[in-house]
Motif scaffolding. Structure first.
Motif, short mmCIF file in Angstrom:
data_model
loop_
_atom_site.label_atom_id
_atom_site.label_comp_id
_atom_site.label_asym_id
_atom_site.label_seq_id
_atom_site.Cartn_x
_atom_site.Cartn_y
_atom_site.Cartn_z
N GLU A 71 0.95 -1.16 -0.03
CA GLU A 71 0.15 0.27 0.08
C GLU A 71 1.03 1.29 -0.05
O GLU A 71 0.66 2.11 -0.62
N GLN A 72 2.12 1.19 0.95
CA GLN A 72 2.87 2.54 0.76
C GLN A 72 3.66 2.64 -0.45
O GLN A 72 3.59 3.76 -0.92
N ALA A 75 0.82 4.39 -2.84
CA ALA A 75 0.53 5.55 -2.43
C ALA A 75 1.58 6.52 -2.70
O ALA A 75 1.06 7.55 -3.19
N ASP A 76 2.80 6.12 -2.64
CA ASP A 76 3.95 7.03 -2.58
C ASP A 76 4.14 7.31 -4.32
O ASP A 76 4.43 8.14 -4.65
N THR A 78 1.72 6.82 -7.00
CA THR A 78 0.82 7.90 -7.23
C THR A 78 0.90 9.36 -6.98
O THR A 78 0.72 10.00 -7.64
N SER A 79 1.31 9.54 -5.82
CA SER A 79 1.41 10.85 -5.22
C SER A 79 2.76 11.69 -5.90
O SER A 79 2.91 12.84 -5.98
N VAL A 123 -6.09 -3.36 -2.10
CA VAL A 123 -5.31 -2.21 -2.22
C VAL A 123 -5.47 -1.69 -3.57
O VAL A 123 -5.48 -0.61 -3.94
N GLU A 126 -8.52 -0.06 -3.98
CA GLU A 126 -8.62 1.19 -3.74
C GLU A 126 -7.91 2.33 -4.46
O GLU A 126 -8.56 3.44 -4.57
N TYR A 127 -6.78 1.86 -5.25
CA TYR A 127 -6.15 2.92 -5.83
C TYR A 127 -6.36 2.79 -7.48
O TYR A 127 -6.03 3.42 -8.52
#
Length: 289
Positions: A71-72, A75-76, A78-79, A123, A126-127
């Motif tokens: 997940e990290q 998240a990282d 995509t950011s 996950v 979610e993304y």
């Protein structure tokens, strides 16, 4: 009369000079345009390779990460402007000239662990991140035949249908039964083994995999991930002869994808070890930017 001849000569000289300048300017413009066009047609593609996922801290390894690490990672990335893409999108980029986002990344999960269904798929949902599953046909077959109530390590055909229904997952071959680590490691050619015997081994496995998927009416992308990353040039030739359009190794390199179909072969991947941080993963991904 002499001054007129001098004037004509000067005008001729100036005319030639202007033509040369125009020609050089045009050449520079064309060269710049070609470079820009070529640049637009070349895309760097990092591929992240995942295996098993388990929340037990004591079971972390090079081939088993925590759900929180996955997940990290997503998240990282995509950011920081990265966009997970499907394998089909990458193939279409080469085949049809379609576009890819500026910073594409491919997420691949080898072996078809049951943990993908439990931990990775939520996950990805979610993304809304696409992914590729590298499936070992005989493992899925064995999982399908596992009695109810007995946990299976790998996903069954029924499980694969579930993940495909999300529209986020595609399947590629990881061999039907050559994912072995014994006398032969993956697609390794044994010492003294003839090219004919080795080729027959590969062809038999390719047809077995195709038959398994056809029987289950599941779509198998024309892509092959080398078991244990063991690459062999003869295997590469046989795979191509039997319709494989993409091959993936375990060489840790970022790939340059062009409009040439050759750029889809021998793709490198970073093995996502539990001992890497998401920051280190992103650093590796960004090396070609």
């Amino acid at each position: 009369m002499q001054p007129k001849k001098g004037l004509k000569g000067m005008l001729l000289y100036l005319t030639i000079l202007v033509l040369v300048v125009v020609f050089l300017a045009g050449a520079v413009f064309v060269a710049t345009w070609l470079r820009q066009k070529s640049s637009r047609q070349n895309v760097f593609l990092p591929i992240l390779l995942y295996h098993d996922i388990n929340p037990d801290l004591l079971k972390k390894s090079d081939y088993r990460i925590l759900p929180s690490q996955l997940e990290q990672d997503i998240a990282d990335m995509t950011s920081q402007g990265w966009t997970p893409v499907s394998l089909s999108a990458v193939m279409d980029y080469v085949k049809t000239g379609s576009r890819l986002p500026p910073q594409p990344v491919l997420l691949v999960f080898d072996d078809g662990y049951q943990s993908f269904l439990t931990w990775a798929l939520p996950v990805l949902k979610e993304y809304q991140a696409p992914a590729v599953l590298s499936i070992i046909g005989e493992y899925a077959q064995q999982a399908e035949q596992t009695p109810a109530g007995i946990p299976a390590e790998y996903m069954s055909w029924s499980d694969l249908r579930k993940v495909l229904q999300t529209g986020l997952v595609e399947l590629q071959s990881h061999s039907a039964s050559l994912h072995q680590y014994g006398q032969r490691v993956g697609l390794e050619k044994l010492f003294g083994e003839s090219a004919e015997k080795y080729t027959q081994l590969l062809v038999t496995d390719i047809y077995r995999q195709q038959t398994l998927f056809a029987d289950q009416r599941l779509v198998l992308q024309p892509s092959f991930a080398y078991p244990y990353g063991v690459y062999n040039p003869l295997a590469e030739a046989v795979l191509r002869q039997h319709g494989v359009k993409v091959t993936m190794t375990s060489t840790e390199q970022v790939n340059l994808i062009t409009r040439s179909k050759e750029s889809l072969y021998q793709l490198g991947r970073l093995n996502r070890s539990a001992y890497l941080t998401s920051e280190e993963v992103l650093c590796w991904m960004s090396q070609a930017l």
